[in-house]
Design a protein around this motif. Sequence first.
Motif, PDB file in Angstrom:
ATOM      1  N   UNK A 144       0.855  -1.188   0.000  1.00  8.72           N
ATOM      2  CA  UNK A 144       0.000   0.000   0.000  1.00  8.72           C
ATOM      3  C   UNK A 144       0.888   1.233   0.000  1.00  8.72           C
ATOM      4  N   UNK A 145       0.336   2.391  -0.376  1.00 14.09           N
ATOM      5  CA  UNK A 145       1.144   3.615  -0.308  1.00 14.09           C
ATOM      6  C   UNK A 145       1.715   3.795   1.101  1.00 14.09           C
ATOM      7  N   UNK A 146       2.926   4.329   1.165  1.00 14.75           N
ATOM      8  CA  UNK A 146       3.633   4.457   2.433  1.00 14.75           C
ATOM      9  C   UNK A 146       4.418   5.764   2.470  1.00 14.75           C
ATOM     10  N   UNK A 147       4.927   6.080   3.650  1.00 12.11           N
ATOM     11  CA  UNK A 147       5.819   7.219   3.846  1.00 12.11           C
ATOM     12  C   UNK A 147       7.087   6.678   4.486  1.00 12.11           C
ATOM     13  N   UNK A 148       8.167   7.450   4.402  1.00 11.34           N
ATOM     14  CA  UNK A 148       9.423   7.083   5.050  1.00 11.34           C
ATOM     15  C   UNK A 148       9.850   8.215   5.979  1.00 11.34           C
ATOM     16  N   UNK A 149      10.306   7.878   7.173  1.00 17.68           N
ATOM     17  CA  UNK A 149      10.838   8.843   8.140  1.00 17.68           C
ATOM     18  C   UNK A 149      12.323   8.557   8.292  1.00 17.68           C
ATOM     19  N   UNK A 150      13.161   9.569   7.994  1.00 14.22           N
ATOM     20  CA  UNK A 150      14.611   9.390   8.024  1.00 14.22           C
ATOM     21  C   UNK A 150      15.281  10.586   8.681  1.00 14.22           C
ATOM     22  N   UNK A 151      16.485  10.399   9.242  1.00 12.14           N
ATOM     23  CA  UNK A 151      17.225  11.554   9.755  1.00 12.14           C
ATOM     24  C   UNK A 151      17.850  12.348   8.604  1.00 12.14           C
ATOM     25  N   UNK A 152      17.922  13.636   8.774  1.00 14.87           N
ATOM     26  CA  UNK A 152      18.556  14.519   7.791  1.00 14.87           C
ATOM     27  C   UNK A 152      20.075  14.433   7.963  1.00 14.87           C
ATOM     28  N   UNK A 153      20.814  14.726   6.910  1.00 14.41           N
ATOM     29  CA  UNK A 153      22.270  14.729   6.994  1.00 14.41           C
ATOM     30  C   UNK A 153      22.743  15.916   7.832  1.00 14.41           C
ATOM     31  N   UNK A 154      23.916  15.782   8.396  1.00 15.35           N
ATOM     32  CA  UNK A 154      24.519  16.846   9.199  1.00 15.35           C
ATOM     33  C   UNK A 154      25.041  17.951   8.291  1.00 15.35           C
ATOM     34  N   UNK A 155      24.894  19.205   8.738  1.00 14.30           N
ATOM     35  CA  UNK A 155      25.431  20.352   8.003  1.00 14.30           C
ATOM     36  C   UNK A 155      25.942  21.372   9.013  1.00 14.30           C
ATOM     37  N   UNK A 156      27.273  21.532   9.086  1.00 16.51           N
ATOM     38  CA  UNK A 156      27.851  22.512  10.004  1.00 16.51           C
ATOM     39  C   UNK A 156      27.524  23.932   9.584  1.00 16.51           C
ATOM     40  N   UNK A 157      27.445  24.172   8.287  1.00 19.60           N
ATOM     41  CA  UNK A 157      27.181  25.512   7.776  1.00 19.60           C
ATOM     42  C   UNK A 157      25.797  25.989   8.185  1.00 19.60           C
ATOM     43  N   UNK A 158      24.821  25.105   8.171  1.00 18.42           N
ATOM     44  CA  UNK A 158      23.442  25.472   8.468  1.00 18.42           C
ATOM     45  C   UNK A 158      23.051  25.239   9.928  1.00 18.42           C
ATOM     46  N   UNK A 159      24.007  24.883  10.799  1.00 18.84           N
ATOM     47  CA  UNK A 159      23.684  24.543  12.186  1.00 18.84           C
ATOM     48  C   UNK A 159      22.583  23.495  12.228  1.00 18.84           C
ATOM     49  N   UNK A 160      22.812  22.416  11.516  1.00 20.17           N
ATOM     50  CA  UNK A 160      21.826  21.348  11.368  1.00 20.17           C
ATOM     51  C   UNK A 160      22.454  20.012  11.728  1.00 20.17           C
ATOM     52  N   UNK A 161      21.740  19.232  12.520  1.00 23.41           N
ATOM     53  CA  UNK A 161      22.172  17.889  12.882  1.00 23.41           C
ATOM     54  C   UNK A 161      21.027  16.930  12.573  1.00 23.41           C
TER      55      UNK A 161
END
Length: 136
Positions: A28-45
């Motif tokens: 059936x149709x589905x969704x995926x939940x994943x962690x985002x990649x790390x980015x030091x420039x964007x202050x993102x983990x």
Amino acid sequence: MSIPHTPIAIALSTLLLAACASGGMYNEPYALFEPRERSNVQELRPAFVLSIDGKSRAVNDNNEPVTPGKHRVELSLPGPLGTSNPVYKTIEVDAKPCTRYRFGARRDSPTARDWYPTIEATEPIGECLKKFPAVK
């Protein structure tokens, strides 16, 4: 394997093969939940999914499909600056069919102590859309 157990082994093998051939969770149709990649420039983990609707999920189970609809997602975020203790936050996500969600943790500046959860990206899942063309 003894003779009396052979019919049971054959029956179990047949059931297992049938389950694999049926596509299982991808029927059936589905969704995926994943962690985002790390980015030091964007202050993102990355924010790692720990549980969905109270059901625990191993950090390495990021490719398991999720049914479309509303879900309570518990995420692990980095702890305050200078500590190694993660912070746990729960957010609600209304997952759309054939959509990938990437969870991240942001902070307002490089010196900010606290991280907050975000959905950093959503994108269509091509193979899901091919299999379920009515979903758009």
